[in-house]
Write a protein that holds these residues in place. Structure first.
Motif, PDB file in Angstrom:
ATOM      1  N   ASP A  92       0.835  -1.200   0.000  1.00 58.86           N
ATOM      2  CA  ASP A  92       0.000   0.000   0.000  1.00 58.86           C
ATOM      3  C   ASP A  92       0.873   1.254   0.000  1.00 58.86           C
ATOM      4  O   ASP A  92       0.620   2.199  -0.745  1.00 58.86           O
ATOM      5  N   LYS A  93       1.914   1.257   0.818  1.00 60.67           N
ATOM      6  CA  LYS A  93       2.818   2.415   0.873  1.00 60.67           C
ATOM      7  C   LYS A  93       3.574   2.587  -0.442  1.00 60.67           C
ATOM      8  O   LYS A  93       3.738   3.713  -0.924  1.00 60.67           O
ATOM      9  N   ALA A  94       4.019   1.488  -1.040  1.00 64.33           N
ATOM     10  CA  ALA A  94       4.712   1.567  -2.334  1.00 64.33           C
ATOM     11  C   ALA A  94       3.775   2.130  -3.400  1.00 64.33           C
ATOM     12  O   ALA A  94       4.178   2.987  -4.201  1.00 64.33           O
ATOM     13  N   ALA A  95       2.523   1.686  -3.399  1.00 61.43           N
ATOM     14  CA  ALA A  95       1.545   2.200  -4.368  1.00 61.43           C
ATOM     15  C   ALA A  95       1.312   3.696  -4.172  1.00 61.43           C
ATOM     16  O   ALA A  95       1.238   4.457  -5.148  1.00 61.43           O
ATOM     17  N   GLN A  96       1.220   4.137  -2.924  1.00 56.00           N
ATOM     18  CA  GLN A  96       1.026   5.567  -2.647  1.00 56.00           C
ATOM     19  C   GLN A  96       2.197   6.399  -3.165  1.00 56.00           C
ATOM     20  O   GLN A  96       1.997   7.450  -3.781  1.00 56.00           O
ATOM     21  N   VAL A  97       3.414   5.923  -2.924  1.00 46.87           N
ATOM     22  CA  VAL A  97       4.606   6.669  -3.352  1.00 46.87           C
ATOM     23  C   VAL A  97       4.665   6.758  -4.869  1.00 46.87           C
ATOM     24  O   VAL A  97       4.860   7.853  -5.425  1.00 46.87           O
ATOM     25  N   THR A 118      -0.292   8.964 -11.784  1.00 46.59           N
ATOM     26  CA  THR A 118      -1.281   8.023 -12.319  1.00 46.59           C
ATOM     27  C   THR A 118      -1.614   6.981 -11.252  1.00 46.59           C
ATOM     28  O   THR A 118      -0.820   6.743 -10.341  1.00 46.59           O
ATOM     29  N   PRO A 119      -2.782   6.357 -11.362  1.00 42.97           N
ATOM     30  CA  PRO A 119      -3.131   5.319 -10.384  1.00 42.97           C
ATOM     31  C   PRO A 119      -2.112   4.177 -10.382  1.00 42.97           C
ATOM     32  O   PRO A 119      -1.640   3.755 -11.433  1.00 42.97           O
ATOM     33  N   ALA A 120      -1.767   3.712  -9.178  1.00 38.73           N
ATOM     34  CA  ALA A 120      -0.819   2.612  -9.005  1.00 38.73           C
ATOM     35  C   ALA A 120      -1.535   1.441  -8.351  1.00 38.73           C
ATOM     36  O   ALA A 120      -2.326   1.626  -7.425  1.00 38.73           O
ATOM     37  N   VAL A 121      -1.247   0.246  -8.848  1.00 40.98           N
ATOM     38  CA  VAL A 121      -1.899  -0.965  -8.362  1.00 40.98           C
ATOM     39  C   VAL A 121      -0.841  -2.033  -8.099  1.00 40.98           C
ATOM     40  O   VAL A 121       0.073  -2.214  -8.900  1.00 40.98           O
ATOM     41  N   VAL A 122      -0.982  -2.732  -6.958  1.00 43.06           N
ATOM     42  CA  VAL A 122      -0.106  -3.860  -6.642  1.00 43.06           C
ATOM     43  C   VAL A 122      -0.974  -5.111  -6.603  1.00 43.06           C
ATOM     44  O   VAL A 122      -2.044  -5.120  -5.988  1.00 43.06           O
ATOM     45  N   PHE A 123      -0.518  -6.154  -7.284  1.00 48.03           N
ATOM     46  CA  PHE A 123      -1.243  -7.420  -7.388  1.00 48.03           C
ATOM     47  C   PHE A 123      -0.466  -8.530  -6.708  1.00 48.03           C
ATOM     48  O   PHE A 123       0.758  -8.511  -6.701  1.00 48.03           O
ATOM     49  N   ASP A 124      -1.178  -9.546  -6.186  1.00 52.03           N
ATOM     50  CA  ASP A 124      -0.538 -10.831  -5.949  1.00 52.03           C
ATOM     51  C   ASP A 124      -0.857 -11.644  -7.194  1.00 52.03           C
ATOM     52  O   ASP A 124      -1.282 -11.084  -8.209  1.00 52.03           O
ATOM     53  N   ARG A 125      -0.673 -12.933  -7.171  1.00 55.46           N
ATOM     54  CA  ARG A 125      -0.891 -13.725  -8.389  1.00 55.46           C
ATOM     55  C   ARG A 125      -2.368 -13.848  -8.783  1.00 55.46           C
ATOM     56  O   ARG A 125      -2.681 -14.254  -9.903  1.00 55.46           O
ATOM     57  N   ASP A 126      -3.277 -13.457  -7.871  1.00 58.72           N
ATOM     58  CA  ASP A 126      -4.696 -13.662  -8.147  1.00 58.72           C
ATOM     59  C   ASP A 126      -5.556 -12.413  -8.148  1.00 58.72           C
ATOM     60  O   ASP A 126      -6.555 -12.368  -8.853  1.00 58.72           O
ATOM     61  N   HIS A 127      -5.203 -11.422  -7.336  1.00 56.62           N
ATOM     62  CA  HIS A 127      -6.085 -10.269  -7.230  1.00 56.62           C
ATOM     63  C   HIS A 127      -5.332  -9.002  -6.822  1.00 56.62           C
ATOM     64  O   HIS A 127      -4.145  -9.049  -6.536  1.00 56.62           O
TER      65      HIS A 127
END
Length: 181
Positions: A60-65, A72-81
């Motif tokens: 979450d912190k990496a996405a915010q930075v 632009t919007p940042a998204v972090v995924f695991d292998r499924d969602h």
């Protein structure tokens, strides 16, 4: 828990086969880690393990930075969602499944960058009509554990070199965090 009506026996080595229908529904692939625990009712529970879910706060912190630096919007995924979102509608993105196109990125372990020559944009999230500008797989201890993506806020955008570097840096950081955990 939901009853499936499927009964399996444990073999002499202590193994049990997870039925194909359940593996397909839960997206459990050969080599995927499963967490095994018991609950207070004495039931044995198999849960698909997600390193990125364990690192959700860091994700979450990496996405915010990277959202603040890229705009632009940042998204972090695991292998499924989707595990973490910044700069986008969290309710629209969180817990959504990854698209088959993003699963191909996981399998190939290659980064994707939108250019003006891209003929077919990559839509990383099922049910969300937003194209990816960049997608970089997160590699931790030799395994692909997820991805970092920057998502376009409109159809005219393409990835900049700065956005590519931000996504690469975030993916490398999360991969190293996974090795420490």
């Amino acid at each position: 828990m939901k009853a499936t009506g499927i009964v399996r026996r444990i073999d002499d080595l202590g193994r049990v086969v997870i039925p194909k229908e359940i593996r397909r529904t839960m997206r459990i692939r050969e080599g995927d880690p499963l967490e095994i625990f018991t609950d207070v009712g004495g039931e044995v529970v198999l849960k698909k393990y997600s390193l990125m879910s364990e690192l959700a706060d860091g994700a979450d912190k990496a996405a915010q930075v990277i959202h603040k630096l890229s705009g632009t919007p940042a998204v972090v995924f695991d292998r499924d969602h989707v595990v973490a979102v910044a700069g986008g509608h969290k309710k629209e993105y969180l817990e959504r499944r990854v698209s088959p196109a993003l699963e191909e990125i996981f399998e190939s372990r290659r980064a994707y960058f939108e250019t003006k020559d891209t003929t077919r944009p990559l839509m990383p999230i099922e049910g969300v009509n937003k194209k990816a500008l960049t997608v970089v797989p997160i590699i931790s201890s030799g395994d692909c554990t997820g991805a970092v993506a920057l998502v376009a806020s409109d159809d005219t955008q393409q990835a900049t070199p700065e956005q590519e570097m931000l996504a690469r840096a975030a993916a490398m950081f999360l991969g190293k965090q996974g090795e420490i955990a």
